[in-house]
Design an enzyme around this catalytic site. Structure first.
Site, PDB file in Angstrom:
ATOM      1  N   HIS A   1       0.805  -1.228   0.000  1.00 26.01           N
ATOM      2  CA  HIS A   1       0.000   0.000   0.000  1.00 26.01           C
ATOM      3  C   HIS A   1       0.841   1.283   0.000  1.00 26.01           C
ATOM      4  O   HIS A   1       0.709   2.142  -0.883  1.00 26.01           O
ATOM      5  CB  HIS A   1      -0.894   0.060   1.247  1.00 26.01           C
TER       6      HIS A   1
HETATM    7  C1  BDR Z   1      -2.415   0.901   5.620  1.00 25.27           C
HETATM    8  O1  BDR Z   1      -2.580   0.359   6.924  1.00 25.27           O
HETATM    9  C2  BDR Z   1      -1.350  -0.028   7.454  1.00 25.27           C
HETATM   10  O2  BDR Z   1      -1.453  -1.253   8.115  1.00 25.27           O
HETATM   11  C3  BDR Z   1      -0.381  -0.056   6.295  1.00 25.27           C
HETATM   12  O3  BDR Z   1       0.922   0.262   6.719  1.00 25.27           O
HETATM   13  C4  BDR Z   1      -0.917   0.966   5.342  1.00 25.27           C
HETATM   14  O4  BDR Z   1      -0.427   2.261   5.634  1.00 25.27           O
HETATM   15  C5  BDR Z   1      -3.207   0.051   4.645  1.00 25.27           C
HETATM   16  O5  BDR Z   1      -4.545   0.081   4.966  1.00 25.27           O
END
Ligand code: BDR
Ligand code: CA
Length: 312
Positions: free
Chosen positions: A244
């Site tokens: 992500h």
């Molecule tokens: C986001 O949530 C976190 O767990 C990850 O690092 C990312 O920033 C994804 O939903």
């Protein structure tokens, strides 16, 4: 030599945060001027230490780390993400990384961001890849610095299903009030890289194998991803991992990588089941947010990998 654009990453490392930070360090288009940390995947002392360890791994202890918010602005954090990132935030590998070389900056996250903005010779990009608490505080405390921010490129939100509740994405769910502040302000353009897009760009086992073979730093990073990969298998039944935060940092680094659509956004801040949902509200007040909804996954993943491999 291309001109390097100043960048601040605000983060809660976090496995995909680690990939994102290393991606920025590997990218000549940007100069990482600060890493600021926030609670999120794991508590703040951990995210701060992890940021320092990742910079030490890359021999970049010249980049200051500023510790920020330990909790959301208004209501307590409902959920952390140890199930994905491990209790140490880095898939059980934090201690295997070198210890931070310098202490966190005494100015803290907001003070450090403000100093970087004031000192920069040109507007700075801010890439929040954790809860938006620090960035909301920066905008609230230093409105005079808004013209010194070129754009905010955030990972967070979901137009479809969430990953933390049925409708809410983790970063926004952690601090909906802060996210609402950032997404509805009109002083700084915001690009939002939501879950809908990042889930469409999963890194394959082959991608991870190439990373692991890329040299000692890349091999360490690949180790950090192992547990996260297992969590994807268990939760989604797929052998691939969504990176992500790295997708958002790629857009911050190479603007225009992701195709965006402008739409006013609001965040559900009530305490009911929709809390943390990001909702497009046509005709709402405020500047439209540039929501990244489309990208060709293969070139995005290839670009991230090619850059990481430069770190050796
Ligand atoms: C986001 O949530 C976190 O767990 C990850 O690092 C990312 O920033 C994804 O939903
Ligand atoms: Ca994150």
């Amino acid at each position: 030599m291309t001109h390097a654009k100043p960048l601040i990453i605000d983060t809660d490392p976090g496995v995909d945060d680690a990939v994102a930070i290393m991606l920025a360090l590997a990218s000549p288009e940007v100069e990482l001027r600060a890493v600021t940390t926030v609670f999120g995947n794991v508590p703040l002392p951990r995210t701060t230490e992890n940021a320092g360890r990742l910079l030490a791994l890359c021999d970049r202890s010249d980049v200051p780390v500023g510790a920020g918010a330990a909790r959301p602005l208004v209501h307590p954090q409902r959920e952390r993400a140890e199930a994905w990132h491990g209790g140490d935030g880095l898939g059980g590998r934090a201690e295997a990384l070198p210890a931070p070389i310098v202490e966190p900056d005494p100015r803290g996250a907001v003070g450090l961001m403000a100093s970087v903005l004031r000192a920069a010779g040109e507007p700075v990009t801010i890439a929040p890849i954790g809860p938006l608490t620090n960035v909301a505080l920066l905008l609230a405390v230093h409105p005079e610095l808004a013209p010194r921010i070129d754009r905010i490129v955030m990972m967070g939100g979901a137009l479809g299903a969430g990953n933390t509740s049925g409708v809410a994405e983790f970063n926004v769910h952690c601090d909906p009030e802060a996210a609402h502040r950032v997404l509805t302000q009109t002083d700084v353009p915001v690009t939002m890289v939501p879950l809908d897009l990042t889930l469409r760009c999963p890194a394959s086992p082959e991608w991870l194998d190439e990373l692991a073979a890329g040299g000692p730093r890349c091999a360490e990073l690949a180790q950090v991803v192992v547990r996260y990969r297992a969590a994807y298998r268990t939760r989604y039944g797929i052998d691939a991992v969504a990176l992500h935060d790295a997708v958002a940092v790629l857009e911050a680094t190479v603007p225009g990588t992701l195709a965006t659509k402008a739409m006013p956004m609001q965040v559900a801040c009530d305490l009911g089941p929709a809390r943390g949902a990001t909702v497009a509200v046509p005709g709402a007040d405020g500047a439209p947010v540039h929501v990244a909804l489309d990208a060709d996954p293969d070139p995005v993943l290839a670009e991230i990998l090619a850059r990481l491999l430069r770190l050796g």
